[in-house]
Write an enzyme that holds these catalytic residues in place. Structure first.
Site, mmCIF file in Angstrom:
data_model
loop_
_atom_site.group_PDB
_atom_site.id
_atom_site.type_symbol
_atom_site.label_atom_id
_atom_site.label_comp_id
_atom_site.label_asym_id
_atom_site.label_seq_id
_atom_site.Cartn_x
_atom_site.Cartn_y
_atom_site.Cartn_z
ATOM 1 N N SER A 36 0.735 -1.273 0.070
ATOM 2 C CA SER A 36 -0.009 -0.152 0.004
ATOM 3 C C SER A 36 0.941 1.313 0.120
ATOM 4 O O SER A 36 1.672 1.307 0.993
ATOM 5 C CB SER A 36 -0.730 0.071 1.322
ATOM 6 N N HIS A 67 -3.395 0.098 -4.879
ATOM 7 C CA HIS A 67 -3.088 -1.178 -5.398
ATOM 8 C C HIS A 67 -3.389 -1.130 -6.790
ATOM 9 O O HIS A 67 -4.528 -1.259 -7.242
ATOM 10 C CB HIS A 67 -3.462 -2.442 -4.958
ATOM 11 N N HIS A 89 -5.965 -9.039 -1.606
ATOM 12 C CA HIS A 89 -5.855 -9.835 -0.235
ATOM 13 C C HIS A 89 -7.195 -10.495 -0.212
ATOM 14 O O HIS A 89 -8.123 -10.411 -0.781
ATOM 15 C CB HIS A 89 -6.235 -8.345 0.541
ATOM 16 N N TYR A 91 -9.357 -10.350 2.345
ATOM 17 C CA TYR A 91 -10.517 -9.611 2.570
ATOM 18 C C TYR A 91 -11.187 -9.008 1.438
ATOM 19 O O TYR A 91 -12.517 -8.545 1.549
ATOM 20 C CB TYR A 91 -10.378 -8.359 3.477
ATOM 21 N N GLU A 92 -10.591 -9.085 0.106
ATOM 22 C CA GLU A 92 -11.343 -8.574 -0.851
ATOM 23 C C GLU A 92 -12.307 -9.795 -1.565
ATOM 24 O O GLU A 92 -13.017 -9.789 -2.596
ATOM 25 C CB GLU A 92 -10.291 -8.113 -2.276
ATOM 26 N N ALA A 119 2.534 -2.348 3.812
ATOM 27 C CA ALA A 119 2.398 -1.436 4.998
ATOM 28 C C ALA A 119 1.884 -1.995 6.269
ATOM 29 O O ALA A 119 0.989 -3.082 6.268
ATOM 30 C CB ALA A 119 1.459 -0.344 4.552
ATOM 31 N N MET A 216 -2.059 -6.868 6.664
ATOM 32 C CA MET A 216 -2.963 -7.878 5.991
ATOM 33 C C MET A 216 -2.448 -8.477 4.734
ATOM 34 O O MET A 216 -3.350 -9.077 3.908
ATOM 35 C CB MET A 216 -4.256 -7.119 5.759
ATOM 36 N N SER A 217 -1.367 -8.938 4.717
ATOM 37 C CA SER A 217 -0.765 -9.315 3.449
ATOM 38 C C SER A 217 0.632 -10.055 3.703
ATOM 39 O O SER A 217 0.572 -10.749 4.831
ATOM 40 C CB SER A 217 -0.550 -8.232 2.528
ATOM 41 N N ASN A 240 1.742 3.227 11.076
ATOM 42 C CA ASN A 240 1.085 3.620 12.211
ATOM 43 C C ASN A 240 1.212 3.006 13.392
ATOM 44 O O ASN A 240 1.996 1.709 13.163
ATOM 45 C CB ASN A 240 -0.605 3.543 11.819
ATOM 46 N N HIS A 252 -7.132 4.329 6.267
ATOM 47 C CA HIS A 252 -6.235 3.879 5.082
ATOM 48 C C HIS A 252 -5.609 4.913 4.625
ATOM 49 O O HIS A 252 -4.566 4.709 3.850
ATOM 50 C CB HIS A 252 -7.471 2.968 4.263
HETATM 51 N N1 HPA Z 1 -3.120 -3.393 10.999
HETATM 52 C C1 HPA Z 1 -3.453 -4.082 10.049
HETATM 53 N N2 HPA Z 1 -2.944 -3.845 8.829
HETATM 54 C C2 HPA Z 1 -2.345 -2.592 8.787
HETATM 55 C C3 HPA Z 1 -2.161 -1.760 9.514
HETATM 56 C C4 HPA Z 1 -2.825 -1.955 11.243
HETATM 57 O O1 HPA Z 1 -2.386 -1.204 11.961
HETATM 58 N N3 HPA Z 1 -1.449 -0.647 9.151
HETATM 59 C C5 HPA Z 1 -1.020 -0.762 7.782
HETATM 60 N N4 HPA Z 1 -1.678 -2.125 7.461
#
Ligand code: HPA
Length: 276
Positions: A36, A67, A89, A91-92, A119, A216-217, A240, A252
């Protein structure tokens, strides 16, 4: 270039591979999967050749901002590489095995080394947005596996995972980062299914269980690449703090913004890794 027997073993990538082979016989040494906010790392390769994922039969559609859904062949530091700008991903709505389509495709095209970027949220105390973390190990916190189902090979039924991220390669990259004066941490990445961010209690639990960052990847791609005998390196951009560790709500757009911010360091590091 002839389609080799390994491709037949991963039948769903066969048509996409054939389509690419009708246009080019370039063989990438390296595949770089862009996370990301990092898609633009592919923008300044030499001799780019771009395939949009919707041209490629069977390529799962990417639906997430950040993406782009492209495969970009190019030269970087004189070496043939292919960028995957079309990560997908779970979740898609894709089945676990579908997520690994791009990995199986780049393997079929000849790549034997893969560098996965992502990310991630920082879990370890002291991690801050904008830091880079080399993935030393991972925890499959999603409790599903893209290798389930019939084993079509060419990898083994029960692939070893004692060193999914090449330890020798990790230490070389640490040396390179030191030389380039790019701060680089090392840690364990926890894979969640998403798409919701974690609760503060989940983040505390993941920390107790040994995680340094969460995202998530990446893990399904690593599992597939290792099963195929590829060398894997993973780099997380901490975008973050994990949920409950800071004062802000998670968004996001913020993840994309920080991704852009550390792009330069990451770009310098990727180039040095490919050159090395
Ligand atoms: N959690 C899950 N996936 C993420 C995060 C997070 O804090 N930051 C970027 N991708």
């Amino acid at each position: 270039m002839p389609v080799n027997s390994e491709i037949a073993a991963s039948r769903d990538v066969w048509a996409a591979c054939q389509f690419i082979r009708e246009q080019t016989d370039r063989v990438p040494e390296w595949a770089l999967v862009l996370g990301s906010g990092l898609g633009s790392l592919a923008d300044d390769v030499d001799e780019p050749l771009v395939f949009s994922s919707d041209q490629l039969p069977g390529y799962p559609a990417s639906t997430v901002p950040g993406h782009q859904g492209r495969l970009v062949f190019g030269k970087m530091e004189g070496r043939e590489v292919v960028f995957v700008q079309g990560r997908v991903h779970q979740y898609e709505g894709h089945q676990p095995r579908r997520i690994t389509f791009p990995i199986r495709l780049v393997h079929a095209l000849g790549a034997r080394r893969v560098l996965l970027t992502n990310a991630a949220g920082g879990i370890r105390y002291g991690f801050r947005p904008g830091m880079l973390m080399l993935i030393e190990d991972h925890i499959n916190g999603a409790f599903c596996n893209p290798l389930s189902g019939p084993n079509e090979g060419p990898g083994p039924r029960f692939p070893d995972m004692s060193a999914p991220y090449d330890p020798e390669w990790i230490s070389r990259v640490e040396d390179l980062a030191l030389k380039l004066e790019i701060p680089l941490r090392k840690g364990t990445y926890w894979w969640t299914l998403g798409p919701s961010y974690e609760t503060p209690a989940e983040i505390r639990a993941f920390r107790h269980l040994g995680a340094d960052a969460v995202g998530m990847s990446t893990v399904p791609e690593t599992l597939q690449a290792v099963a195929l005998g590829m060398q894997v390196l993973g780099i997380s951009t901490i975008t973050n703090l994990g949920s409950g560790m800071g004062h802000e709500m998670l968004d996001h757009d913020d993840v994309l913004k920080v991704g852009q911010h550390v792009r330069n360091d990451l770009q310098r590091l990727l180039r040095a890794i490919v050159r090395d």
